[in-house]
Design an enzyme around this catalytic site. Structure first.
Site, PDB file in Angstrom:
ATOM      1  CE  LYS A 124     -49.596  84.617  26.090  1.00  0.00           C
ATOM      2  NZ  LYS A 124     -49.669  85.453  24.873  1.00  0.00           N
ATOM      3  CG  ASP A 164     -46.914  83.190  23.803  1.00  0.00           C
ATOM      4  OD1 ASP A 164     -47.424  84.193  23.302  1.00  0.00           O
ATOM      5  OD2 ASP A 164     -45.851  83.253  24.470  1.00  0.00           O
TER       6      ASP A 164
HETATM    7  N1  GLU Z   1     -49.807  84.226  21.869  1.00  0.00           N
HETATM    8  C1  GLU Z   1     -50.265  85.139  20.870  1.00  0.00           C
HETATM    9  C2  GLU Z   1     -50.260  86.537  21.422  1.00  0.00           C
HETATM   10  O1  GLU Z   1     -49.386  86.889  22.188  1.00  0.00           O
HETATM   11  C3  GLU Z   1     -51.575  84.716  20.225  1.00  0.00           C
HETATM   12  C4  GLU Z   1     -52.714  84.450  21.145  1.00  0.00           C
HETATM   13  C5  GLU Z   1     -53.943  83.838  20.493  1.00  0.00           C
HETATM   14  O2  GLU Z   1     -53.935  83.602  19.284  1.00  0.00           O
HETATM   15  O3  GLU Z   1     -54.896  83.599  21.226  1.00  0.00           O
HETATM   16  O4  GLU Z   1     -51.076  87.378  21.095  1.00  0.00           O
END
Ligand code: GLU
Length: 448
Positions: A124, A164
């Site tokens: 992340k 996100d």
């Molecule tokens: N931010 C999204 C999540 O919490 C998607 C992450 C992504 O597609 O890599 O899973």
């Protein structure tokens, strides 16, 4: 070290990281018996390894605002684990972003990605940059500056960021352009790109749709259907509005959406016209409450949406938005299913309360995995340089959500967490996700 001792060490080492500690404790509360079932887990210190990121990249982002002033933000990428695939997870731009928040999100992402069954590790990243009130030019300059710093640490087989909170198609496209410009490589290094230059169909809808597909499976497991179910949704972003859309398509009645200013309650329920209006309103960053003049209903300034009779609650806004008091309200108002569209929207006291009251509770790492699952499908489409159709991808998303549901349910039952009438999805998801990653670490020996 026992799991308890690992938690103690983390609490001592990171006392200023409450969100991260909360996420670790939630996983730890479920995996005890699974952990003991394989002596290699303790021997190879799997839980200790999984609770310390492989690395954290921390950098400064300088950018210029519309008045020509230099602005400075902080940026991070937490590369948590690449045990089962390249690091994968979104980027969040929000003033509340800190190392603790990104570590909690990265830690959750390891297990979420494992649950999808696709080859993706957990990561992340993001920045404390606040997109609110920024012009399009400022957003563009910030995205360019951010990825100029991060680009050397990411790559299609190394680390694949996405969106996100505060990062959608527009931001991903700016970042992709800068990456391509710096590296001269046209590769699937970011997901959530615009359709037409590498982006996948249904990626935008996937998190919200996927959460509703998960709910559909939970309801079917109780031999019931979505038709006529009353649903409370919080948030009015991408996840919320697509959850509202799919729930409505499947015959449920969505009564609320919300934002940081308050809750919109429509006793008639949303329909496609209203949802399209909400999407447009939000895209233009206009107030939610204008809905009332157009379609009726009620605007409750400063309130959360948990005070109405309903069957289902889908918190889709942000972490810790549902506390114990909110959980009590949900139970009081007859809610039988809680499905987390956001990451960690229930705090630990709220989770304990709803589970004690036999509310069927699906944690975000299982229920909102549809977004990253379609990101995984975007990666594979980019690798073979082909696009799949909307129908094909929607079917794949449905299958993945059903598999996550079924795997979490069987892991729960096999480990003594519930039976057919009450499935403990939280424990099941934690165990199923953990085992997949832990087994890879055991196979690798000492290396990650
Ligand atoms: N931010 C999204 C999540 O919490 C998607 C992450 C992504 O597609 O890599 O899973």
């Amino acid at each position: 070290m026992s799991i308890q001792e690992v938690i103690q060490t983390i609490e001592n080492r990171y006392p200023h990281q409450p969100e991260f500690i909360q996420a670790v404790k939630e996983v730890a509360s479920s995996i005890g018996s699974a952990y003991d079932s394989n002596p290699n887990y303790a021997k190879l210190k799997v839980f200790e390894r999984l609770t310390e990121p492989d690395r954290i990249i921390n950098f400064r982002v300088n950018w210029e605002d519309d008045n020509g002033n230099v602005q400075i933000n902080r940026g991070w990428r937490v590369q948590f684990s690449n045990a089962i695939g390249p690091y994968k997870g979104g980027l969040r731009f929000h003033p509340t972003v800190s190392e603790s928040v990104l570590k909690f999100l990265g830690f959750e992402q390891i297990f979420k990605n494992a649950l999808t069954g696709l080859p993706m590790g957990g990561a992340k990243g993001g920045s404390d940059f606040d997109p609110k009130g920024k012009s399009d030019n400022e957003i563009r300059r910030f995205c360019y500056a951010f990825i100029r710093e991060l680009h050397q640490y990411i790559g299609k087989d190394m680390d694949v960021p996405a969106g996100d909170i505060g990062v959608g198609g527009r931001e991903v496209s700016y970042m992709f352009a800068m990456y391509k410009n710096l590296t001269h490589e046209y590769e699937g290094v970011l997901t959530g790109k615009g359709v037409g230059f590498g982006g996948s169909l249904i990626r935008t809808e996937a998190t919200g749709y996927g959460a509703v597909y998960f709910l559909e499976n939970m309801i079917a497991a109780q031999k019931d259907t979505m038709v006529g179910k009353k649903v409370l949704i919080s948030g009015a972003g991408n996840v919320s509005l697509h959850a509202a859309e799919k729930a409505t398509m499947l015959g449920a009645k969505v009564l609320t959406v919300s934002d940081s200013k308050g809750t919109l309650y429509d006793p008639e329920g949303l329909d496609q016209t209203k949802i399209d209006w909400l999407k447009e309103q939000k895209a233009q960053r206009k107030p939610l409450e204008e809905y009332v003049q157009k379609f009726g209903g009620q605007w409750l300034a400063g309130e959360k949406p948990w005070q109405f009779d309903a069957d289902v609650a889908m918190p889709c806004a942000t972490q810790n938005e549902v506390d114990e008091n909110d959980a009590k309200k949900l139970v009081e108002h007859g809610v039988k299913y809680i499905v987390e569209g956001a990451n960690m929207p229930l705090n630990i006291a709220a989770i304990d309360y709803v589970r004690e009251h036999q509310v069927h509770y699906a944690p975000g790492k299982a229920a909102n995995a549809g977004g990253v699952a379609v990101s995984g499908l975007e990666m594979s489409q980019n690798s073979v340089r082909q696009y799949r159709t909307f129908e094909e991808l929607d079917q794949q998303l449905k299958n993945i959500m059903k598999d996550i549901h079924d795997n979490a349910a069987s892991a729960a039952k096999e480990n003594g967490y519930g039976d057919d009438s009450y499935i403990d999805y939280m424990s099941g998801a934690n165990i199923a996700g953990f085992k997949r990653v832990a087994d890879a670490l055991v196979a690798y020996g000492v290396l990650n």
